[in-house]
Enzyme design. Structure first.
Site, PDB file in Angstrom:
ATOM      1  N   LYS A  43       0.805  -1.195   0.000  1.00  0.00           N
ATOM      2  CA  LYS A  43       0.000   0.000   0.000  1.00  0.00           C
ATOM      3  C   LYS A  43       0.858   1.275   0.000  1.00  0.00           C
ATOM      4  CE  LYS A  43      -3.276  -2.215   3.161  1.00  0.00           C
ATOM      5  NZ  LYS A  43      -3.830  -2.099   4.535  1.00  0.00           N
ATOM      6  N   GLY A  44       2.091   1.136   0.431  1.00  0.00           N
ATOM      7  CA  GLY A  44       2.911   2.297   0.769  1.00  0.00           C
ATOM      8  C   GLY A  44       3.050   3.359  -0.306  1.00  0.00           C
ATOM      9  N   GLU A  99       7.853   2.855  -5.770  1.00  0.00           N
ATOM     10  CA  GLU A  99       7.843   2.406  -4.363  1.00  0.00           C
ATOM     11  C   GLU A  99       7.931   3.594  -3.417  1.00  0.00           C
ATOM     12  OE1 GLU A  99       7.348   0.211  -2.289  1.00  0.00           O
ATOM     13  OE2 GLU A  99       8.230  -1.732  -2.708  1.00  0.00           O
ATOM     14  N   ASP A 100       7.537   3.366  -2.174  1.00  0.00           N
ATOM     15  CA  ASP A 100       7.718   4.395  -1.154  1.00  0.00           C
ATOM     16  C   ASP A 100       9.081   4.260  -0.483  1.00  0.00           C
ATOM     17  OD1 ASP A 100       6.827   1.949  -0.138  1.00  0.00           O
ATOM     18  OD2 ASP A 100       5.983   2.848   1.655  1.00  0.00           O
ATOM     19  N   ASP A 103      14.240  -0.939   1.727  1.00  0.00           N
ATOM     20  CA  ASP A 103      14.869  -1.199   3.018  1.00  0.00           C
ATOM     21  C   ASP A 103      15.909  -2.299   2.787  1.00  0.00           C
ATOM     22  OD1 ASP A 103      15.111  -2.383   5.741  1.00  0.00           O
ATOM     23  OD2 ASP A 103      13.551  -0.981   6.271  1.00  0.00           O
ATOM     24  N   LYS A 131      16.757   3.376   2.262  1.00  0.00           N
ATOM     25  CA  LYS A 131      17.487   3.198   3.525  1.00  0.00           C
ATOM     26  C   LYS A 131      18.645   2.246   3.247  1.00  0.00           C
ATOM     27  CE  LYS A 131      14.438   3.018   7.266  1.00  0.00           C
ATOM     28  NZ  LYS A 131      13.610   2.244   8.208  1.00  0.00           N
ATOM     29  N   PHE A 152      12.905   4.332  12.150  1.00  0.00           N
ATOM     30  CA  PHE A 152      11.556   3.975  11.716  1.00  0.00           C
ATOM     31  C   PHE A 152      10.822   5.241  11.279  1.00  0.00           C
ATOM     32  CE2 PHE A 152       7.542   2.005  11.369  1.00  0.00           C
ATOM     33  CZ  PHE A 152       7.826   0.659  11.199  1.00  0.00           C
ATOM     34  N   ASP A 159       3.697   3.292   6.886  1.00  0.00           N
ATOM     35  CA  ASP A 159       2.904   2.998   8.089  1.00  0.00           C
ATOM     36  C   ASP A 159       3.744   2.470   9.237  1.00  0.00           C
ATOM     37  OD1 ASP A 159       3.398   0.385   6.846  1.00  0.00           O
ATOM     38  OD2 ASP A 159       1.969  -0.379   8.318  1.00  0.00           O
ATOM     39  N   ARG A 165      -0.301   6.358   7.702  1.00  0.00           N
ATOM     40  CA  ARG A 165      -0.059   6.468   6.257  1.00  0.00           C
ATOM     41  C   ARG A 165      -0.546   7.805   5.711  1.00  0.00           C
ATOM     42  NH1 ARG A 165       1.312   1.373   4.090  1.00  0.00           N
ATOM     43  NH2 ARG A 165       0.334  -0.417   5.086  1.00  0.00           N
TER      44      ARG A 165
HETATM   45  C1  PRP Z   1       7.272  -1.847   2.599  1.00  0.00           C
HETATM   46  C2  PRP Z   1       7.588  -0.926   1.443  1.00  0.00           C
HETATM   47  C3  PRP Z   1       8.315  -1.818   0.484  1.00  0.00           C
HETATM   48  C4  PRP Z   1       9.014  -2.811   1.394  1.00  0.00           C
HETATM   49  C5  PRP Z   1      10.470  -2.451   1.491  1.00  0.00           C
HETATM   50  O1  PRP Z   1       6.110  -2.572   2.313  1.00  0.00           O
HETATM   51  O2  PRP Z   1       6.427  -0.377   0.876  1.00  0.00           O
HETATM   52  O3  PRP Z   1       7.438  -2.493  -0.391  1.00  0.00           O
HETATM   53  O4  PRP Z   1       8.390  -2.705   2.685  1.00  0.00           O
HETATM   54  O5  PRP Z   1      11.140  -3.331   2.353  1.00  0.00           O
HETATM   55  P1  PRP Z   1      12.316  -4.294   1.907  1.00  0.00           P
HETATM   56  O6  PRP Z   1      13.240  -3.484   1.035  1.00  0.00           O
HETATM   57  O7  PRP Z   1      12.959  -4.691   3.212  1.00  0.00           O
HETATM   58  O8  PRP Z   1      11.740  -5.468   1.199  1.00  0.00           O
HETATM   59  P2  PRP Z   1       5.278  -3.418   3.390  1.00  0.00           P
HETATM   60  O9  PRP Z   1       5.559  -4.879   3.174  1.00  0.00           O
HETATM   61  O10 PRP Z   1       5.516  -2.848   4.747  1.00  0.00           O
HETATM   62  O11 PRP Z   1       3.799  -3.161   2.916  1.00  0.00           O
HETATM   63  P3  PRP Z   1       3.012  -1.781   2.731  1.00  0.00           P
HETATM   64  O12 PRP Z   1       3.528  -1.129   1.461  1.00  0.00           O
HETATM   65  O13 PRP Z   1       1.597  -2.216   2.611  1.00  0.00           O
HETATM   66  O14 PRP Z   1       3.261  -0.924   3.938  1.00  0.00           O
END
Ligand code: PRP
Length: 186
Positions: A43-44, A99-100, A103, A131, A152, A159, A165
């Site tokens: 969703k991000g 993407e948002d 990580d 990050k 964080f 979120d 969000r």
């Molecule tokens: C978050 C973000 C990325 C992912 C990045 O999504 O939107 O898709 O984590 O993390 P990574 O590089 O460690 O894989 P999340 O799974 O939290 O879902 P969301 O977008 O619904 O918040």
């Protein structure tokens, strides 16, 4: 009374708007004469995607995928699942994934490999935040908004346990309060 984590603004809405405009400028130039398909990762990315496309003067299309690797926790499980797949065929299309945050890189690396197999004409990646200190798999970013510290962050789509969000700024969650909130959510 429910305890609310304390938030401190890290990136203001004005800085976000300026950066979205810069990214739209770069993308607009690179995709001039093309009809790209922008794929947002739910969703991000929803807020970033909405702001980005409104600044792109291109005959683009939009689709979304929903992936999951985090569940309700803050550490990735390392296993990515497609929760909601694409509705648009991408063979021969110029695809830009939005993407948002990156990580560990596990989610986007999985998605780019998944999409590559569908033989798009081109495949690029845009993320609002990165990050890099958390990276576990290498990721090549074509369009980057902000590099963020290993803290964080929430807001502008990001979120904490599905909350925050909607915030227009990107905020840091206070460490102490976050521990309390995560204990309560277990
Ligand atoms: C978050 C973000 C990325 C992912 C990045 O999504 O939107 O898709 O984590 O993390 P990574 O590089 O460690 O894989 P999340 O799974 O939290 O879902 P969301 O977008 O619904 O918040």
């Amino acid at each position: 009374m429910v305890s609310q984590p304390q938030l401190k603004i890290l990136i203001t809405r004005e800085e976000i708007a300026k950066t979205v405009a810069r990214l739209a400028g770069e993308i607009g130039r690179d995709y001039h004469g093309k009809q790209p398909l922008l794929i947002g990762v739910l969703k991000g990315s929803f807020m970033f995607m909405a702001d980005l496309v409104r600044q792109l003067d291109l005959p683009l299309e939009v689709d979304f995928v929903r992936l999951s690797s985090y569940g309700a926790g803050k550490e990735t499980s390392g296993k990515v699942r497609v929760v909601q797949g694409l509705k648009t065929p991408i063979k021969g299309r110029d695809v830009l994934v939005v993407e948002d945050i990156v990580d560990t890189g596990i989610t986007i690396s999985f998605l780019l490999n998944y999409l590559k197999k569908k033989k798009p004409a081109s495949l690029k990646f845009c993320t609002l935040t990165d990050k890099p200190s958390r990276r576990r798999v290498p990721v090549s970013i074509d369009y980057l908004g902000f590099t963020v510290p290993d803290k964080f962050i929430v807001g502008y789509g990001l979120d904490f346990d599905e909350k925050f969000r909607h915030l227009p700024d990107i905020c840091l969650v206070s460490e102490e309060r976050k521990e309390i909130a995560s204990l309560r959510s277990q």
